[in-house]
Design an enzyme around this catalytic site. Structure first.
Site, short mmCIF file in Angstrom:
data_model
loop_
_atom_site.label_atom_id
_atom_site.label_comp_id
_atom_site.label_asym_id
_atom_site.label_seq_id
_atom_site.Cartn_x
_atom_site.Cartn_y
_atom_site.Cartn_z
CB CYS A 98 -0.99 -0.01 1.15
SG CYS A 98 -0.28 -0.03 2.81
CG HIS A 148 -4.57 -0.16 3.79
ND1 HIS A 148 -3.74 -0.88 2.96
CD2 HIS A 148 -5.63 0.20 3.04
CE1 HIS A 148 -4.30 -0.96 1.76
NE2 HIS A 148 -5.44 -0.30 1.78
CD GLN A 160 -7.72 -1.26 -1.09
OE1 GLN A 160 -7.16 -1.24 0.00
NE2 GLN A 160 -8.92 -1.81 -1.27
#
Length: 185
Positions: A98, A148, A160
């Site tokens: 990420c 994240h 993402q």
């Protein structure tokens, strides 16, 4: 409910990855409908059947992004990597995690960002989630302990690199809600 889904996701990842270490919070699911009495038993060589009542709302192409956002250079750059596989620690188009995706996309647009989420969250100021614009960053976890990050695209969409076994994709905040957003300085 959420704990059951995490257990199912972790079990699926363990089957996919074999003996590799998997972090449960790396796999994101959101229920579309109520699921009850979910039971998971996993043993070596067992094929796991996942519930059908799941809605990942993940797309491997960017066709659901509004045309007006396509003019944003950050989003235009990020769209190039849709479908690139998730790789733990990945920082190139051969594979991203990420924060590696976020760092790489911004570097291609001339802005240097640090490598990990906890450092990236300090590169701007917090803004309300509903004010996020294309190019802002969404974070999951508490400030200083985020796990994240994703690129906001506008209209509740984001790009993402989600988890092992998945690829860079477009997702929706209605199914995987961030904890906060940052507008970069």
């Amino acid at each position: 409910m959420i704990q059951k889904l995490i257990i199912i996701g972790t079990a699926a990842l363990l089957l996919i990855c074999g003996t590799e270490k998997v972090h449960a919070s790396s796999y994101y699911w959101a229920p579309k409908t109520k699921i009850s009495n979910v039971e998971v038993t996993v043993s070596a060589g067992t094929e796991l059947e996942l519930p059908t009542e799941m809605n990942h709302d993940f797309e491997k192409d960017g066709n659901n992004l509004e045309d007006e956002q396509n003019g944003n250079p950050i989003i235009r750059e990020a769209r190039k990597y849709l479908g690139v596989p998730y790789v733990w620690g990945g920082t190139t188009p051969h594979g991203f995690d990420c924060s590696g995706l976020v760092q790489y996309v911004y570097a291609q647009c001339g802005k240097k960002l640090p490598r990990v989420t906890t450092q990236q969250e300090r590169c701007g100021r917090k803004i309300p989630l509903n004010q996020a614009q294309p190019g802002d960053l969404y974070f999951w976890g508490i400030s200083g302990q985020t796990y994240h990050v994703a690129l906001a695209c506008g209209n509740g969409k984001f790009i993402q690199a989600p988890a092992p076994g998945q690829s860079v994709m477009v997702s929706d905040v209605h199914f995987f809600r961030p904890d906060f957003a940052i507008r970069l300085d």
